[in-house]
Design a protein around this motif. Structure first.
Motif, PDB file in Angstrom:
ATOM      1  N   THR A 168       8.793  11.527 -13.731  1.00  0.00           N
ATOM      2  CA  THR A 168       7.440  11.375 -13.206  1.00  0.00           C
ATOM      3  C   THR A 168       6.548  10.659 -14.197  1.00  0.00           C
ATOM      4  N   GLN A 169       6.663  11.043 -15.462  1.00  0.00           N
ATOM      5  CA  GLN A 169       5.712  10.483 -16.406  1.00  0.00           C
ATOM      6  C   GLN A 169       6.050   9.065 -16.831  1.00  0.00           C
ATOM      7  N   TYR A 170       7.334   8.766 -16.997  1.00  0.00           N
ATOM      8  CA  TYR A 170       7.672   7.456 -17.553  1.00  0.00           C
ATOM      9  C   TYR A 170       8.338   6.518 -16.560  1.00  0.00           C
TER      10      TYR A 170
ATOM     11  N   VAL B 119      -0.332  -4.397  -5.466  1.00  0.00           N
ATOM     12  CA  VAL B 119       0.034  -2.986  -5.301  1.00  0.00           C
ATOM     13  C   VAL B 119      -1.241  -2.155  -5.415  1.00  0.00           C
ATOM     14  N   ASN B 120      -1.365  -1.129  -4.579  1.00  0.00           N
ATOM     15  CA  ASN B 120      -2.546  -0.274  -4.727  1.00  0.00           C
ATOM     16  C   ASN B 120      -2.511   0.422  -6.077  1.00  0.00           C
ATOM     17  N   LYS B 121      -3.686   0.588  -6.682  1.00  0.00           N
ATOM     18  CA  LYS B 121      -3.730   1.033  -8.074  1.00  0.00           C
ATOM     19  C   LYS B 121      -3.303   2.476  -8.258  1.00  0.00           C
ATOM     20  N   ASN B 122      -3.538   3.306  -7.294  1.00  0.00           N
ATOM     21  CA  ASN B 122      -3.190   4.707  -7.508  1.00  0.00           C
ATOM     22  C   ASN B 122      -2.383   5.286  -6.357  1.00  0.00           C
TER      23      ASN B 122
ATOM     24  N   TYR C 264      -0.310   7.491  -6.487  1.00  0.00           N
ATOM     25  CA  TYR C 264      -0.073   8.938  -6.674  1.00  0.00           C
ATOM     26  C   TYR C 264      -1.002   9.780  -5.813  1.00  0.00           C
ATOM     27  N   SER C 265      -2.177   9.255  -5.498  1.00  0.00           N
ATOM     28  CA  SER C 265      -3.116  10.054  -4.703  1.00  0.00           C
ATOM     29  C   SER C 265      -3.109   9.653  -3.239  1.00  0.00           C
TER      30      SER C 265
ATOM     31  N   ASN D 150       0.860  -1.186   0.000  1.00  0.00           N
ATOM     32  CA  ASN D 150       0.000   0.000   0.000  1.00  0.00           C
ATOM     33  C   ASN D 150       0.899   1.240   0.000  1.00  0.00           C
TER      34      ASN D 150
ATOM     35  N   SER E 226       2.801  -0.558 -13.325  1.00  0.00           N
ATOM     36  CA  SER E 226       1.488  -0.354 -13.931  1.00  0.00           C
ATOM     37  C   SER E 226       1.554  -0.220 -15.450  1.00  0.00           C
ATOM     38  N   VAL E 227       2.741  -0.454 -16.017  1.00  0.00           N
ATOM     39  CA  VAL E 227       2.862  -0.331 -17.470  1.00  0.00           C
ATOM     40  C   VAL E 227       2.382  -1.610 -18.159  1.00  0.00           C
TER      41      VAL E 227
ATOM     42  N   PRO F 281       5.475   5.042 -13.355  1.00  0.00           N
ATOM     43  CA  PRO F 281       4.623   3.899 -13.720  1.00  0.00           C
ATOM     44  C   PRO F 281       5.437   2.620 -13.930  1.00  0.00           C
TER      45      PRO F 281
END
Lengths: 300, 553
Positions: B504-506, B316-319, B321-322, B241, B514-515, B509
């Motif tokens: 951050t962008q590449y 793994v938790n899906k998001n 980032y939040s 988590n 999550s890719v 993930p």
């Protein structure tokens, strides 16, 4: 001078606005020089080293300049369009509602989201759509359906972002248009009713055409913000989620993300200058177009 | 006309007055909220007194300058410091205790403000740049030290200053620490005298380990059955988590560490190793590696492959980032299956798990040779703001806060009898009736990380496995070739800004798995990094690194 003496009341009323814009818009404009400097604490705003266009270099070298500019404009055009259409629809409906209680109630409820900050909205969205324990997925699971994962799928956001934007702003916009509708001469409606015009005809033939000037002005004003992305919204809702970025990155979030750590004020202002220049071009063009076709309604 | 004009002036005066009163209201309100967030403890009266006094000192500082022999304390001053994190609930009482002592010793009072973890990147440079009322501020090589020093936000620290105003500190500090703290030949930081002795750790739950049939795992890649067990029997627990800041790259970093000694800097720091240039920390030649070089490429693909399997399996938790809650903070609430942290900041987690009767297992994150890099002096430190009005007094206060045992016990552990007690065998315990979770001033939580940690005590709440780990930490730590090296990104800030963005962008993930396709996204990452100018950063890094190694001899 004579004019000032004659209309001194009007001028005094204008004064606070003038002061506001001088203090918050014209004086800070001098800060544009920062975009061309390598800012240091000792040099300050005006005496740091002059580096010309170096600060602009990073934005265009990022390879995303075009992408984020396009995203910013496209999202804002969609936002502005949806906002205008839904605000007018809501205002027209509201003006036709007779029950006072119902009218006030809807107005209040529609206006409420305006006061909720994007930080809170992002918490709503997260709790609704969170993959593991979001409400939406719980409901979908209850009906034996597959959960949705909006945080790794760009397609949902094309709908969700405009939806949230409209949800948040429509109450505000509808009040502006409602005020314009209320200002329409009631005698026109009475005459039309006597002539046998249905309610629908009255809306299409009287209300909407008479709203046009308000609409044009509000759209022109809205265009002034078109290069300023709704930063709060994108930053709070998407944050640093790389998977969604090609679809949701706007100028403001890109600049924020790349420059956050370095706190380089020069580079950050360069992005601001870029946005301002584009905005100026867009406004001048839009105003020129309006003037060409409908001279009376242009801003200047 | 005449009358009209008079009236106009009246109106103008009125509107101006109105504006000012409004502005005044606004600012006083600001102050109120500010001070409720901060922690002044002095009563209002002394507060205003000290403020006027501070102003006075400022005015006649030229005349009141200290003589060579003694230090003039006749003017009372108020010092403002900024630390990272959040004020613990018991802060006002601790500040009262500290201020009582400071007032007596150096005739100064102290106000500590906090910059929340989430706001550091935006607020930290702003506080320094705005020249706000600030005397000293926490700094570290991982927290903008070099960038801010380059911008001239800090006051230069000289040996004379240290000898005169920080005698206790000067006596204790190793001379090479000053050298490490130099940016372009000048020192701006007062580094800690006791660099942390810590390793990154992964904490597991014993009960789940037993169920999964796992005994003594040493690598994160062995934890698959543990995660599977959680997924099967603990529906409300997410095995990994992760939060958006600390945890996000942590499992990836631990997996890469199985292949080579990886530093694993967070993605958004200015550290080039976070954004496209890497080093094998234990390689004595100190070669700078690109992402396409071995062992980096192989290790990254290995780690990303495993992360993808785990992500797809729902471990793994899906998001992340939040998610703002670190796994170590909801590990004992049975929401996270694994807690990530380091051997120092994990103490509170272990203590509260112990109270809840959850048995824990600690696994250090080590390089293939079984080591972890020793921390440099710059890991924790403090700097004097360039705009400080009382730098000398601030230095004196810091000398006490960092190197005086009674001060350190107070600022690090709180008030004796309320926040801690000392047992007869010299261990740190909690007073009767206070649980670790409701201690208003938990150890280490107040952000005084730069104090002399030789004064710190072992705690009675330490579990056996923690004591065991602590004893071993010394053996794990090795001096890496680049100890004390900090990269100056001034010449390549355009590239660093773009690389951070690419990261951050590449990279993120890629790191959480999550890719869609590991190899394809690795290639994208590489090409985007190259477009952003990673090679230019590498050249600059190589220049600085070889100069550093040469100077070290």
């Amino acid at each position: 001078m004579k004019d000032i003496r004659r209309h001194w009341v009007l001028y005094t009323m204008f004064l606070p606005v003038a002061i506001y814009f001088i203090v918050f818009a014209y004086i800070p404009m001098a800060g544009i020089v920062m975009a061309f400097e390598s800012y240091t604490r000792t040099g300050g705003m005006f005496f740091s080293k002059w580096v010309g266009f170096d600060n602009f270099h990073y934005f265009f070298a990022s390879g995303k300049a075009w992408l984020v500019t396009r995203n910013t404009i496209v999202y804002n055009v969609i936002f502005l369009g949806c906002y205008t259409v839904f605000s007018i629809i809501a205002a027209v409906f509201m003006s036709e509602i007779r029950s006072k209680f119902f009218k006030k109630m809807t107005q209040t409820l529609m206006f409420l989201p305006y006061f909720i900050s994007w930080v809170t909205v992002s918490a709503f969205v997260y709790n609704f759509f969170n993959y593991e324990y979001g409400i939406v997925n719980k409901i979908l699971h209850y009906f034996g359906m597959e959960g949705i994962d909006i945080y790794s799928n760009t397609s949902y956001w094309y709908f969700l972002l405009p939806f949230l934007y409209v949800w948040k702003w429509v109450g505000y916009g509808s009040i502006l248009y409602l005020a314009a509708i209320v200002g329409i001469d009631q005698e026109i409606y009475e005459a039309a009713t006597i002539d046998g015009a249905s309610r629908f005809q009255r809306i299409m033939r009287i209300t909407l055409p008479l709203l046009k000037p308000t609409m044009i002005i509000l759209i022109l004003l809205g265009l002034g913000r078109i290069m300023r992305g709704e930063f709060d919204m994108f930053y709070q809702l998407i944050g640093n989620n790389g998977l969604l970025m090609d679809a949701t990155d706007i100028i403001d979030t890109l600049a924020f993300r790349s420059l956050m750590g370095s706190a380089d004020f020069g580079m950050a202002s360069s992005v601001g200058v870029y946005q301002s220049v584009l905005t100026l071009i867009i406004i001048l063009t839009a105003n020129w177009l309006v003037r060409k076709y409908d001279r009376d309604h242009a801003l200047f | 006309m005449q009358r009209n004009r008079k009236r106009m002036w009246l109106m103008l005066a009125l509107s101006v007055m109105l504006t000012f009163t409004l502005a005044a209201c606004g600012s006083s309100k600001d102050k109120e909220t500010e001070s409720s967030g901060s922690t002044t403890d002095t009563t209002k009266a002394t507060d205003t007194d000290s403020k006027t006094d501070a102003a006075k000192t400022d005015k006649d500082s030229s005349t009141a300058a200290a003589t060579d022999t003694g230090i003039d304390h006749s003017k009372e001053v108020k010092l403002v410091g900024y630390l990272l994190g959040e004020a613990p609930k018991g802060m006002p009482e601790v500040m009262a205790a500290l201020n009582e002592k400071l007032k007596k010793d150096i005739n100064a009072t102290l106000e500590i403000n906090y910059i929340g973890w989430g706001d550091i990147a935006s607020k930290y440079p702003l506080i320094l740049a705005a020249g706000e009322d600030v005397d000293f501020v926490f700094t570290a090589d991982w927290n903008f030290y070099v960038q801010e020093a380059n911008k001239g936000s800090f006051k230069e620290i000289t040996t004379d200053l240290l000898q005169k105003y920080m005698p206790k500190y000067y006596e204790k500090q190793d001379a090479s620490a000053y050298k490490a703290a130099q940016v372009q030949g000048k020192q701006y930081m007062i580094p800690t005298t006791t660099p942390d002795r810590k390793v990154n750790v992964i904490v597991l739950r014993k009960d789940i380990m037993d169920k999964a049939g796992l005994t003594n795992p040493t690598k994160i890649s062995e934890l698959e059955p543990y995660f599977a067990e959680i997924k099967k029997d603990y529906p409300n627990m997410t095995p990994l988590n992760l939060d958006s800041q600390y945890d996000l790259p942590a499992p990836f970093g631990a997996l890469v560490s199985e292949k080579f000694a990886y530093a694993g800097a967070p993605g958004d720091s200015g550290d080039p190793s976070g954004v496209g240039n890497y080093m094998d920390l234990e390689d004595p030649s100190g070669k700078v590696l690109s992402i396409t070089d071995e062992p980096v490429q192989g290790a990254f693909k290995y780690a990303a492959g495993i992360m993808k399997q785990w992500f797809d399996a729902g471990y793994v938790n899906k998001n992340p980032y939040s998610n703002k809650v670190r796994s170590k903070d909801n590990f004992c609430e049975s929401k996270a299956g694994v807690a990530f942290g380091n051997s120092i900041d994990i103490q509170a987690t272990l203590a509260s798990c112990k109270e809840k009767g959850i048995d824990t297992y600690i696994m250090p994150v080590l390089s293939p040779s079984g080591h972890a890099p020793a921390n440099s002096w710059l890991n924790n430190g403090v700097a004097i703001a360039a705009g400080s009005k009382n730098p000398e007094r601030a230095l004196e206060a810091l000398d006490l806060l960092m190197q005086d045992e009674s001060y350190v016990m107070t600022d690090y552990y709180g008030i004796e009898g309320k926040n801690y007690v000392l047992t007869s065998d010299g261990k740190l315990g909690l007073p009767d009736g206070v649980a670790a979770a409701d201690n208003t001033y938990p150890p280490d939580a107040a952000g005084f990380w730069f104090v002399n940690k030789d004064f710190l005590k072992p705690s009675v709440s330490w579990t056996d496995s923690y004591i065991d780990l602590n004893n071993k930490v010394k053996d794990y730590l090795i001096q890496i070739p680049y100890l004390g090296f900090s990269f100056n990104s001034d010449k390549v800030k355009t590239e660093i800004a773009n690389l951070k963005n690419v990261s951050t962008q590449y990279f993120l993930p890629f790191a959480i798995g999550s890719v869609k396709d590991v190899n394809a996204s690795f290639d994208t990452l590489v090409s985007k990094m190259q477009a952003a100018g990673v090679d230019k950063v590498k050249t600059e890094l190589e220049t600085q690194a070889s100069a550093f190694l040469a100077a070290k001899g």
